[in-house]
Design an enzyme around this catalytic site. Sequence first.
Site, PDB file in Angstrom:
ATOM      1  N   SER A  43     -95.953  -0.873 -51.860  1.00  0.00           N
ATOM      2  CA  SER A  43     -94.538  -1.094 -52.160  1.00  0.00           C
ATOM      3  C   SER A  43     -94.073  -0.423 -53.442  1.00  0.00           C
ATOM      4  O   SER A  43     -92.904  -0.092 -53.575  1.00  0.00           O
ATOM      5  CB  SER A  43     -94.253  -2.595 -52.233  1.00  0.00           C
ATOM      6  OG  SER A  43     -95.084  -3.225 -53.187  1.00  0.00           O
ATOM      7  N   HIS A 100     -92.930  -2.048 -45.813  1.00  0.00           N
ATOM      8  CA  HIS A 100     -92.223  -0.785 -46.081  1.00  0.00           C
ATOM      9  C   HIS A 100     -92.543   0.280 -45.042  1.00  0.00           C
ATOM     10  O   HIS A 100     -92.259   1.457 -45.257  1.00  0.00           O
ATOM     11  CB  HIS A 100     -92.566  -0.278 -47.483  1.00  0.00           C
ATOM     12  CG  HIS A 100     -92.109  -1.196 -48.561  1.00  0.00           C
ATOM     13  ND1 HIS A 100     -90.837  -1.170 -49.080  1.00  0.00           N
ATOM     14  CD2 HIS A 100     -92.739  -2.225 -49.177  1.00  0.00           C
ATOM     15  CE1 HIS A 100     -90.712  -2.122 -49.992  1.00  0.00           C
ATOM     16  NE2 HIS A 100     -91.857  -2.778 -50.063  1.00  0.00           N
ATOM     17  N   LYS A 133     -86.188  -5.314 -45.112  1.00  0.00           N
ATOM     18  CA  LYS A 133     -86.097  -3.970 -45.687  1.00  0.00           C
ATOM     19  C   LYS A 133     -85.414  -3.039 -44.680  1.00  0.00           C
ATOM     20  O   LYS A 133     -84.213  -3.146 -44.504  1.00  0.00           O
ATOM     21  CB  LYS A 133     -87.467  -3.536 -46.172  1.00  0.00           C
ATOM     22  CG  LYS A 133     -87.759  -4.316 -47.465  1.00  0.00           C
ATOM     23  CD  LYS A 133     -89.166  -4.489 -47.892  1.00  0.00           C
ATOM     24  CE  LYS A 133     -89.198  -5.440 -49.089  1.00  0.00           C
ATOM     25  NZ  LYS A 133     -90.517  -5.985 -49.350  1.00  0.00           N
TER      26      LYS A 133
HETATM   27  C1  LIG Z   1     -91.016  -7.245 -49.867  1.00  0.00           C
HETATM   28  C2  LIG Z   1     -92.443  -7.397 -49.507  1.00  0.00           C
HETATM   29  C3  LIG Z   1     -92.934  -8.604 -48.983  1.00  0.00           C
HETATM   30  C4  LIG Z   1     -92.100  -9.852 -48.923  1.00  0.00           C
HETATM   31  O1  LIG Z   1     -91.179  -9.819 -47.883  1.00  0.00           O
HETATM   32  P1  LIG Z   1     -89.882 -10.750 -47.980  1.00  0.00           P
HETATM   33  O2  LIG Z   1     -89.420 -10.833 -46.571  1.00  0.00           O
HETATM   34  O3  LIG Z   1     -88.933 -10.073 -48.891  1.00  0.00           O
HETATM   35  O4  LIG Z   1     -90.341 -12.085 -48.498  1.00  0.00           O
HETATM   36  C5  LIG Z   1     -94.241  -8.643 -48.563  1.00  0.00           C
HETATM   37  N1  LIG Z   1     -95.046  -7.573 -48.675  1.00  0.00           N
HETATM   38  C6  LIG Z   1     -94.629  -6.412 -49.185  1.00  0.00           C
HETATM   39  C7  LIG Z   1     -95.567  -5.252 -49.270  1.00  0.00           C
HETATM   40  C8  LIG Z   1     -93.307  -6.290 -49.638  1.00  0.00           C
HETATM   41  O5  LIG Z   1     -92.896  -5.148 -50.180  1.00  0.00           O
END
Ligand SMILES: *Cc1c(COP(=O)(O)O)cnc(C)c1O
Length: 390
Positions: free
Chosen positions: A183, A211, A241
């Site tokens: 991330s 991602h 995302k």
């Molecule tokens: C954003 C993210 C999460 C968390 O997801 P949310 O739905 O925002 O709680 C988990 N793992 C990674 C790698 C992330 O970038």
Amino acid sequence: MTSSLDLYCTGKLDGLAAGDLKRQPVVTRRTGGARVLRAAETYISFSCNDYLGLSQHPQVIAAAQEAIVGHGAGAGASRLITGNHKLFDELEIRLAHLKETEDCLVFGSGYLANIGLIPALAREGDLILVDELAHACIHGGCRLSDARTVRFAHNDMDRLAGLLEERRGGHDKCLIVTDGVFSMDGDLAPLPEMRELADRHDAWLVTDDAHGIGVVGGGQGSGHAFDPPVMADIQMGTLSKAVGSYGGYVCASHVVCDYLRNRARSFVFSTGLPPSAAAAAIAALEIIANDIARDKELVNRPLKKAALFCERAGLPAPASPIVPVLTGDVQAALDISERLKTQGFLVVAIRPPTVPAGTSRLRVALSAVHDDKDIIRLAELVKQEPRAIA
Ligand SMILES: *Cc1c(COP(=O)(O)O)cnc(C)c1O
């Protein structure tokens, strides 16, 4: 009189402020495309994870509105009680189809998915091997599990192989857990090697594709970035995302999903996703599926934009829409971010604890909605910034 609680928090906050690490949410209004409004200033944001712009897509918004009218604002209970509104079925079928798995289970968020699934699968007597740069909620899930957890150096397959040789025998079950797309670094995990090591040592491979979905591997995620594609035993991810909504998911076999429905505590004991979030995700996944079936123009666009940015900024070619610009130093990252703001760009500085000490950076996230001329201008500005780390 100040309570001991307030004194404790004041001391902790003072410590953060002394290291330039105190943070504050800033009111930000997203005003269409990549534009955001902060305190009456408009910026082009390179810090949103809305890689396909789908959180603002008219069809996605309309689906959310319709779901609120039809099903109410909230789910009303956990999914095993009465919160399992009918939108979950379609959402899970769409995700399983995209990920080519038998089944799927939708959680309240990606964070909840990881802190639920890891302790449900590993306990005392088990071994978890996890990449040191994996997302915070993966490390959180490991901590909740009571399993023996060992972090390996980022993407170091020799180290992972060594740990399996040394330690696998002394443990009952073994999980190997990694981000598919990292991330804060934007690179990919070497999934073919991890799959092979997992098979050789009877370990279960868990990938976090937060991602990856919608933007890597032709839209199907990090497993499909390889030829032939690599299937993890469990592919988790988020709907927050590229999918533009909110919620988390786990894609796996029927029995694994059935087991998690019964034993992942953050699924069992947390309220189901609101109907509007589920409906928005369904509409977004439909747009993604149609684009994949047609020509992948939309899902491939963020990576193309990232390639343009890197080429113009003199950075190595990217593997995902996330491009880290390392400064090392916290203050240097904050300073560059401030200078970019004066030029109309919002690129938020990322510092510890989000990244390890000494690796502060700007994290540039490219989206399908960015204009090439803005990307080129930002790249030129970034290129001019003196940085201690290449
Ligand atoms: C954003 C993210 C999460 C968390 O997801 P949310 O739905 O925002 O709680 C988990 N793992 C990674 C790698 C992330 O970038």
